[in-house]
Design a protein around this motif. Structure first.
Motif, short mmCIF file in Angstrom:
data_model
loop_
_atom_site.label_atom_id
_atom_site.label_comp_id
_atom_site.label_asym_id
_atom_site.label_seq_id
_atom_site.Cartn_x
_atom_site.Cartn_y
_atom_site.Cartn_z
N LEU A 230 -1.71 -3.95 -13.24
CA LEU A 230 -2.30 -3.66 -11.94
C LEU A 230 -3.63 -2.92 -12.09
CD1 LEU A 230 -1.56 -4.28 -9.05
CD2 LEU A 230 -0.54 -2.02 -8.85
N GLN A 231 -3.71 -2.01 -13.06
CA GLN A 231 -4.98 -1.32 -13.31
C GLN A 231 -6.00 -2.26 -13.95
OE1 GLN A 231 -6.19 1.55 -12.47
NE2 GLN A 231 -4.35 2.38 -11.52
N ASN B 220 -2.53 -4.47 -1.83
CA ASN B 220 -2.37 -3.39 -0.84
C ASN B 220 -1.41 -2.30 -1.31
OD1 ASN B 220 -4.12 -4.49 1.07
ND2 ASN B 220 -2.51 -5.77 1.96
N VAL B 221 -0.94 -2.40 -2.53
CA VAL B 221 0.00 -1.42 -3.07
C VAL B 221 -0.65 -0.78 -4.29
CG1 VAL B 221 2.29 -1.03 -4.05
CG2 VAL B 221 1.97 -2.75 -2.25
N SER B 222 -0.66 0.55 -4.32
CA SER B 222 -1.28 1.24 -5.45
C SER B 222 -0.41 1.13 -6.69
CB SER B 222 -1.49 2.72 -5.11
OG SER B 222 -0.26 3.40 -5.09
N PHE C 175 4.33 -8.96 -3.75
CA PHE C 175 3.49 -8.49 -2.65
C PHE C 175 2.34 -7.63 -3.17
CE2 PHE C 175 2.47 -5.20 0.50
CZ PHE C 175 2.08 -5.99 1.57
N ALA C 176 2.65 -6.76 -4.13
CA ALA C 176 1.62 -5.85 -4.67
C ALA C 176 0.51 -6.62 -5.37
CB ALA C 176 2.28 -4.86 -5.63
#
Length: 316
Positions: A104-105, A179-181, A173-174
């Motif tokens: 994600l990062q 929209n999710v950190s 979803f993330a």
């Protein structure tokens, strides 16, 4: 008080993610006995392997979001399978950090992802070394408790499916919406891991964890406000010590809320009091909202799987 020492020392010398080291330290020292050297070495080496491999793999497939999402889903599923088959919580937590936090990062900042990939295992190693030193200086008392009642055994494949059904939609979803950190995603995954590893992972335990997070978050807010009113570092350190002493005393008295409260206190204080924290007040509010949203999602997801996909007890 070992986690407090790690947190304060990290804050004084500005080492990256020192609050994560404090959380890892609490996981090591809350055990009845010292973590064996062989297991710790395996865990630390595996952690470096998970993080660095995650960074390189996601770096290669970064231009292909569909492939990245597929690999993340497979990695998370394998991590939870490791949990239900071996019940190795620390190993699973590190695997999930590599499977979720790094990818994600990587989408937004490969440089930040690399720092996480290096400093998360660094903090794990520091936490174990500190806990090893403390157990050497203050050996644990021999565990002479009578044998406990045998816990019910559950179908491992069913429990693995429950975890995947509860969490993988949130992962999708993330990654699809952005929209999710990374913090929220990781916090949800780790909390689900702790619930799944517990034999009493029902709604009551989740409610207690929600209350514990509220308590820890409220204590962190109070400490931050004190640091704003009286920006004197020794005072902040003493107030932190008092908070840790209160929660440690509650844990010794068997309060099930205290471990979760301690984690929330450490994480939120790490965000608001740690080094290089511009707009600390704004980040503090955001982090509290993220923790609340994480626990709310876990509560709803676990209620849903309990209703439509209940645990299946194996036949002894």
């Amino acid at each position: 008080m070992t986690p407090w020492l790690v947190f304060v020392f990290g804050m004084l010398i500005d080492w990256p993610l020192s609050f994560v080291g404090a959380v890892f330290t609490s996981l090591f020292v809350l055990g009845k006995q010292q973590v064996p050297v062989k297991y710790a070495a395996t865990l630390i080496i595996a952690a470096y392997g998970y993080m660095i491999a995650a960074w390189f793999v996601t770096g290669v497939i970064r231009p292909y979001p569909g492939a990245m999402l597929l690999i993340v889903i497979v990695a998370v599923s394998l991590s939870y399978y490791l949990l239900v088959t071996r019940n190795d919580i620390l190993m699973v937590v590190m695997a999930l950090l590599g499977a979720l936090l790094i990818p994600l990062q990587m989408k937004s900042s490969p440089e930040t992802a690399w720092e996480l990939a290096i400093w998360l295992p660094h903090n794990l190693m520091i936490a174990w070394l500190v806990s090893y030193l403390m157990f050497s200086l203050l050996p644990a008392e021999p565990n002479e408790a009578p044998p406990s009642k045998k816990e019910a055994e559950y179908d491992a494949n069913r429990r693995w499916l429950r975890l995947c059904v509860a969490f993988l939609p949130f992962v999708g979803f993330a990654f699809v919406t952005d929209n999710v950190s990374a913090f929220t995603l990781t916090y949800v995954s780790v909390q689900l891991t702790l619930f799944a590893a517990s034999p009493t992972n029902g709604p009551t335990m989740i409610k207690d964890a929600m209350v514990g997070n509220i308590v820890g978050g409220a204590m962190a807010v109070a400490i931050y406000e004190i640091s704003v009113i009286a920006p004197f570092l020794p005072l902040v350190i003493v107030v932190l010590l008092l908070a840790y002493l209160i929660l440690a005393n509650r844990m010794l008295n068997g309060d099930g809320l205290a471990p979760t409260a301690l984690t929330a206190l450490t994480v939120v204080c790490g965000v608001s009091l740690g080094p290089l924290m511009d707009d600390a007040e704004g980040k503090l509010a955001v982090r509290l909202m993220q923790i609340a949203a994480s626990m709310g999602y876990i509560f709803i997801a676990m209620l849903a799987v309990d209703k439509w996909l209940p645990e299946k007890q194996t036949v002894s």
